[in-house]
Design a protein around this motif. Structure first.
Motif, short mmCIF file in Angstrom:
data_model
loop_
_atom_site.label_atom_id
_atom_site.label_comp_id
_atom_site.label_asym_id
_atom_site.label_seq_id
_atom_site.Cartn_x
_atom_site.Cartn_y
_atom_site.Cartn_z
N THR A 165 36.04 29.29 44.63
CA THR A 165 36.70 30.58 44.38
C THR A 165 36.83 31.36 45.66
O THR A 165 35.84 31.48 46.41
N CYS A 211 36.78 34.85 47.34
CA CYS A 211 36.19 36.12 46.90
C CYS A 211 36.44 37.22 47.91
O CYS A 211 36.39 36.99 49.12
N VAL A 249 38.07 36.04 42.92
CA VAL A 249 37.23 37.12 42.40
C VAL A 249 37.33 38.28 43.39
O VAL A 249 37.14 38.08 44.59
N CYS A 252 34.04 43.63 38.70
CA CYS A 252 34.96 42.81 39.50
C CYS A 252 35.92 42.10 38.56
O CYS A 252 35.79 42.16 37.34
N GLY A 257 38.06 38.50 37.79
CA GLY A 257 38.23 37.08 38.07
C GLY A 257 39.56 36.59 37.53
O GLY A 257 39.89 36.86 36.38
N TRP A 288 30.93 35.02 31.07
CA TRP A 288 30.76 34.73 32.50
C TRP A 288 29.35 34.24 32.77
O TRP A 288 28.38 34.83 32.29
#
Ligand SMILES: C[S@@+](CC[C@H](N)C(=O)[O-])C[C@H]1O[C@@H](n2cnc3c(N)ncnc32)[C@H](O)[C@@H]1O
Length: 450
Positions: A83, A85, A147, A234, A236, A256
């Protein structure tokens, strides 16, 4: 002093690792076209304030800045997706300090996938079951493509008008996202760019629009924000999960996992082969009008069976106005027929929840656990096993008793070994020492006098 989980306010609150809900960036306007429609121009010369910093994946964050990083950055399992971020100070430390981070994902979408993507008339793409799926099944897990914090802490020039300030924030966020998207593999970049964007006319750039349309909330990554504000959440953005369309009677839920740095998608009831998988974007206990107001940023009017049923509002309003029966309140109820009364209320609410297809609501767990406990305390294993069956389908709530499967058979010996077995029969009062004993193992509460 109170003791025991079922006493705490958490018993009635959403659980830790609660289902994620798509994010609507709050201070950038939540109504459809609420900002930017006027084609607000930000004065020239302010673009230079944008600063980005790339860091070694293993080093921590630095004060005051944002960090671009690729997660999981510690001991990622070979071949696992990653991911991109955009982290604020402290986010990276949350992960680095998490014992065992990161764990491999489970049930990734592979060749024998239980889902496929298909066109849905009037909705774009959607996810469908490629075989029958049972309630509680973990359908698939997915690590997000991106993210990012929902809000950037940029200094907005104070002499700008409100519209200019909003537009400026959107522009800054777009540039920040561009840098992260650019770091993605070609495949992930293409996947991100192919996602639906329902924010085409509100001043959002394309990357922000995609994030606002598809983002799922992730809490726990902004430890410095302690006031419960939306800035602490946050966002995603996933490839597959993003194809889940909304329903007010959804058949899946997402959760999550920080440790696995991925979302998990569970079936909340049985799903037939070829049935569409649906998810709730908003609070589903609200009225049809309120729900559709909240859905405006997604640019559609919901036409699910509940939205079309003129009697649905009365049922949901009934639920919204009724407190979830709790073990705590039942135990402190001195009325001689408390068991029968609480059970009636559990049954009434369960009927409404099932009628409305609201198995994804946290209330579904609350009602089931109370119904189960009351039946056990009354010595009614037959009815308790019915509630146990409902609880056994809930895999996304941590508080479901780990041994619940052993209560599916009403003749199971587990009943007689249950600490609540026959402890409270209607018409009899409960001994104080029994309550103390139960409170010690987390069932109910006692008030300890000084
Ligand atoms: C997260 S995406 C869902 C996947 C999307 N259908 C696609 O083609 O990628 C959200 C968007 O899907 C569409 N959508 C989702 N649920 C819908 C529904 N119940 N009815 C109509 N459109 C819906 C809306 O355009 C919404 O902005």
């Amino acid at each position: 002093m109170k003791r025991g989980f079922l006493n705490s306010s958490r018993a009635n609150a959403r659980p830790v690792g609660s289902p994620a809900a798509p994010v609507v960036i709050p201070n950038l306007g939540t109504g459809k076209y609420s900002i930017g429609k006027q084609n607000v121009e930000v004065p020239e010369g302010y673009e230079s304030e944008f600063v980005h910093i790339e860091r070694d994946p293993r080093s921590g964050s630095f004060p005051g800045g944002i960090t671009y990083t690729t997660a999981p950055f510690v001991d990622a399992a070979p071949g696992e997706p990653t991911t991109e971020c955009i982290f604020h100070p402290g986010s990276k430390e949350v992960l680095m300090d998490l014992p065992g981070f990161s764990q491999p994902m489970v049930k990734r979408v592979g060749r024998k996938s239980p889902i496929r993507v298909k066109e849905v008339q009037g909705m774009g793409l959607g996810l469908f079951a490629s075989r029958g799926i049972k309630a509680r099944e973990l359908i698939f897990s997915e690590r997000p493509l991106l993210v990012a914090a929902q809000l950037l802490s940029t200094r907005v020039p104070s002499h700008f008008t409100r519209e200019q300030q909003l537009q400026y924030s959107l522009d800054q966020l777009e540039k920040t996202l561009a840098f992260a998207v650019d770091r993605m593999s070609d495949e992930d970049k293409a996947a991100y760019m192919a996602l639906k964007n329902s924010h085409l006319e509100d001043g959002s750039g394309p990357l922000v629009g995609i994030m606002r349309t598809n983002g799922l909330g992730i809490s726990g990554l902004r430890p410095e924000i302690t006031d419960g504000s939306p800035a602490g959440i946050c966002c995603g953005v996933c490839n597959m999960i993003s194809r889940l369309n909304h329903s007010c009677s959804p058949n899946v839920i997402t959760q999550w996992s920080m440790l696995k740095f991925s979302f998990q998608v569970f079936a909340v009831r049985d799903i037939a082969a070829d049935e569409e998988l649906t998810y709730r974007y908003i609070n589903i206990e609200a009225s049809t009008a309120q729900r559709n107001e909240k859905l405006k940023p997604y640019d559609f009017v919901c036409a699910c069976s509940s939205c079309k049923d003129p009697e649905s509002d009365a049922r949901r309003a009934d639920l919204a106005e009724s407190d979830t029966p709790t073990v705590k309140e039942w135990l402190s109820d001195d009325e001689p027929h408390a068991n029968a009364r609480v059970l009636d209320e559990c049954r009434r609410q369960m009927e409404l929840l099932e009628r409305e297809g609201m198995q994804a609501a946290y209330r579904y767990f609350g009602v089931s656990v109370t119904g189960f406990t009351v039946c056990v305390a009354s010595g009614d294993a037959e009815s308790a096993s019915e509630w146990a069956r409902k609880l056994a389908r809930i895999r996304w709530v941590e508080e479901v008793p780990k041994d619940i499967e052993s209560f599916l058979d009403p003749k199971s010996r587990a009943y007689k070994a249950h600490p609540m077995w026959l402890k409270r029969i209607d018409g009899a009062t409960m001994e104080k020492d029994v309550m103390v004993e139960l409170a010690a193992i987390g069932i109910g509460s006692v008030t300890l006098e000084d």
